[in-house]
Write a protein that holds these residues in place. Sequence first.
Motif, short mmCIF file in Angstrom:
data_model
loop_
_atom_site.label_atom_id
_atom_site.label_comp_id
_atom_site.label_asym_id
_atom_site.label_seq_id
_atom_site.Cartn_x
_atom_site.Cartn_y
_atom_site.Cartn_z
N ARG A 99 37.66 25.18 43.81
CA ARG A 99 37.67 25.87 42.52
C ARG A 99 36.55 25.29 41.67
NH1 ARG A 99 43.52 24.16 42.75
NH2 ARG A 99 44.66 25.91 43.67
N ASP A 118 48.63 27.84 41.41
CA ASP A 118 48.77 28.67 42.61
C ASP A 118 49.16 30.11 42.23
OD1 ASP A 118 48.14 26.52 44.17
OD2 ASP A 118 50.22 26.04 44.72
N GLU A 121 46.26 32.19 40.99
CA GLU A 121 45.43 32.67 42.08
C GLU A 121 46.06 33.84 42.81
OE1 GLU A 121 44.62 29.23 44.51
OE2 GLU A 121 42.71 28.90 43.49
N LYS A 122 47.39 33.84 42.89
CA LYS A 122 48.10 34.83 43.70
C LYS A 122 48.44 36.10 42.93
CE LYS A 122 52.27 35.37 46.54
NZ LYS A 122 53.49 34.70 47.06
N MET A 143 41.07 28.02 35.05
CA MET A 143 41.11 29.01 36.12
C MET A 143 40.21 30.20 35.78
SD MET A 143 42.87 27.75 38.52
CE MET A 143 43.26 29.15 39.59
N SER A 146 36.72 29.06 36.52
CA SER A 146 36.54 29.04 37.97
C SER A 146 36.29 30.45 38.51
CB SER A 146 37.77 28.43 38.64
OG SER A 146 37.68 28.48 40.04
N ALA A 147 37.06 31.41 38.02
CA ALA A 147 36.89 32.81 38.48
C ALA A 147 35.53 33.35 38.07
CB ALA A 147 38.01 33.67 37.90
N LYS A 152 34.26 36.23 40.59
CA LYS A 152 35.43 37.08 40.84
C LYS A 152 35.68 38.01 39.66
CE LYS A 152 37.75 33.70 43.82
NZ LYS A 152 38.95 32.81 43.98
N LYS A 252 42.70 39.86 35.71
CA LYS A 252 43.86 38.97 35.68
C LYS A 252 44.22 38.69 34.24
CE LYS A 252 43.55 36.27 39.99
NZ LYS A 252 44.93 36.47 40.45
#
Length: 338
Positions: A99, A118, A121-122, A143, A146-147, A152, A252
Motif C-alpha cells: 500500500r 481490509d 480494500e474489499k 487508504m 494509497s488508492a 485506482k 469508494k
Amino acid sequence: MKKNIEIVPNIQKLFGIRDENLQVMESGLNVNIDLKSDSVQLEGAARDVARAEQIFTDFDHLGSTGQEFSDADLSSMLRVVVADSTATLRGMAEAGKQRSFGKRQVQPKSMNQRRYIDAIEKYDMVFGIGPAGTGKTYLAVAMAVSALNAKKVNRIILARPAVEAGERLGFLPGTLQEKVDPYLRPLYDALYDLMEPERVDRFLEKNVIEIAPIAFMRGRTLNDSFIILDEAQNTTPEQMKMFVTRMGFNSKAVITGDVTQIDLPNAKRSGLLEAADVLKPVEGIFFNYFTEEDVVRHHLVQRIVRAYDERSRSQQLSLELPREGQPQQEPNEPPLQQ
C-alpha cells in the motif's frame, strides 16, 4: 517444548523498551521467554513456541532487508500478531509496503484497525464508528492516498458537516472558505502527515484532492473517486442519504463518526444513527465498530474514553430505574392511569 534462538544485533531491537515486546509475546502467546547471555529460550506448548519463533524469524528477515519500525509501530504490530493466529509480522510488513501511503508506512495498531483496512480494500462502502483516537479518519485518509498513488482512483474527496458544539457558520468571520476551514482542519492534518506538503498543495489547487463541507456534495455524481465523510454523527438523516447516494462508478466511500459526540440539536436525528440501522442489511456495505481498546493516542486518552463511557452507562441506568415509591410497570402492560 523448548527452543533456543541465537541473539544477533538485529534481534535485540525486537525486545522493545524495557523488554515490553517480549512481555506482549509472553502473555499473548502463553510462552515463557528467558533471556540468556547469547540466546533467547522459548518454552511452552509446541504450537505457541512455533508462533513465537516465527516472530523472531520474521523480524530477523525484515531487518536483513532493511526494513525498520518505530518502537510504537512494532509494539502495535506485535499485539495484532499475537491476537490473530492468521497474522504474521512479515505478512503485515509486506502488506504495508504494497500500500503506497506516500512519505510514511502505515500499519494497523489493533485488530479492529486491521479489519477496517481490509474492509476498505474489499468493500465499496465502509462505516467506521467508534470513539476519538481510534484512527478512523487517519486510516481512511491513508487508504485514500494509497488508492490515489496506485491510480485506482483519480481524486480524493473529503467532506465534513460544518456543525461543531452549537456554533454556526454565519457567526464566524471571513469568507466562506475561511469559515469552513476550521471544521476541515483534521482532514488537512492527516493529508500533510501522509504526503509531502508541496504535493498536497498541488493536488488541492488542481482539485485532485477536494476538501469541503457536506453541503457541497449535493447534486453531484462522483466517479473514480475515494470519498470520505468525517464526523458523520453530525449529519442529519437527509444529509446522510444525500451523501451515500453520491457514489458513481469505480468509487469508494468511507463514513466515520462517533455516536457519543453528536452536536446536533436533536441527537436522535443523527444521520449516522439512522444509517447504521437502515443500511445494516444492505449487501456490499461493511460496518466496523471501534472501542476504547483501539485508541492509539496518548495512553491517557484510552482511560478518558473509558471513564466517559462508564459515566454514560451509569446515567442511562439511573434513568431506566423506577423512582422510589413509583410502581413498576411490566413491558407489555398499558400505561398506568393517574
